[in-house]
Design a protein around this motif. Sequence first.
Motif, short mmCIF file in Angstrom:
data_model
loop_
_atom_site.label_atom_id
_atom_site.label_comp_id
_atom_site.label_asym_id
_atom_site.label_seq_id
_atom_site.Cartn_x
_atom_site.Cartn_y
_atom_site.Cartn_z
N VAL A 77 0.84 -1.21 0.00
CA VAL A 77 0.00 0.00 0.00
C VAL A 77 0.87 1.25 0.00
CG1 VAL A 77 -1.73 1.30 1.28
CG2 VAL A 77 -1.89 -1.18 1.17
N ALA A 133 -0.63 5.55 4.09
CA ALA A 133 -0.72 5.75 2.64
C ALA A 133 -0.63 7.22 2.28
CB ALA A 133 -2.03 5.16 2.12
N GLU A 163 -6.98 -1.03 -7.28
CA GLU A 163 -6.15 -1.02 -6.09
C GLU A 163 -6.67 -0.13 -4.98
OE1 GLU A 163 -4.17 1.62 -9.30
OE2 GLU A 163 -5.30 -0.25 -9.16
N VAL A 194 -7.76 -0.89 -1.14
CA VAL A 194 -7.08 -0.22 -0.01
C VAL A 194 -8.12 0.32 0.96
CG1 VAL A 194 -5.71 1.80 0.63
CG2 VAL A 194 -4.97 0.35 -1.27
#
Length: 410
Positions: A66, A241, A335, A339
């Motif tokens: 991530v 992130a 993605e 996440v």
Amino acid sequence: MHSSAVLLIEFGSIILGLGLLGRFAARFQFSPIPLYLLAGLAFGEGGLLPLGASEEFVAIGAEIGVILLLLMLGLEYTASDLVSNLKAHYPSGVVDFALNALPGAAAALLLGWGPVAAVVLAGVTWISSSGVIAKVLGDLGRVGNRETPVILSVLVLEDLAMAVYLPIITALVAGVGLAAGSMTLAIALGVAGLVLFAAVRYGRLISRFVSSDDPEKLLLVVLGLTILVAGVAQQLQVSAAVGAFLVGIALSGEVAEGAHTLLSPLRDLFAAVFFVFFGLHTDPASIPPVLLPALALAVVTAGTKIATGYWAARRAGISVKGRWRTGGALVARGEFSIVIAGLAVTAGIEPSLGPLATAYVLILVVLGPLTARYTEPLATRWTRWRGARAVRRMPEEPAPKPREGSSVGD
């Protein structure tokens, strides 16, 4: 000794399997993300071959995945790019949020999952997959098309919104109170603003500090700095992130290009591990009950993404065909949807949220390349068919009467 040998065997088997799946996907020119998710389902609880010793190691790799995904995303843009895109295209970002986040929130509330799950599912349906879309545009030879900057500007706005959205999600799933949540968001916004200011004002100095002619030293400094900042951000409950994304934005020029080249293989490796990890925490038996809601949500939000792209391209003065191509290209989720869902799954917000997000992403990551390729031709045919049908329905005009004293052949 025995447990370490089992760990190496299991983890080595996972990496080898991911490599083979990636080669299979590349051969048939589609995204490997659905295959990685399916691999996670196969190795997770209730799957064909549950993992034992290596699951904790995979969890660490997934967290690094991530961080690298968001770092590489930040390296794609400079702070000035983000500011200019925000000023020029923010109406498209507002339309994108309204058309695509609200269906996810409404679906969660209709399913009785509560407001926190509604905010999470709104993010899952809102954010398109930059990685999948970039690959599709390259495969279709559309990188130089007039509508491509519109597509990229929508993606940039979504990526920038993540810097605000992720801290909100982190605070919500942590169950903190209103005061603590507001403080977390204020810290996140303050840090993001400070980093953007520093990147615009002192970007060259930061890049010069990180820069090195030795690829090994550059890799170690950038990777170490990113993980350090991500850890500090997570300690402040901002989101690891977001910290990684801001580090990427702060780097520019030759440093960003060099880091991008060096980190791309690591990003691909650990991102694949991340998708497997998400699948590990999803019981395959829990997917069939949510398959119909996921399919319905995928159909609705595929339509709203096409409408978003059409509107944004029309605002930019793109032709009708280019508008349809813009909308079709934005459909894929991937993605970032995983996440966002992963934060809620880890916190145990709603047991069915993970399976629904998995099914939803599987559907749209497969459907996205198809809509990118066929939306414009199908829309053109449909428009022609409607035009021909309208012509057939028009009443025939009566022939003009001949003047007195003249014949029809005059």
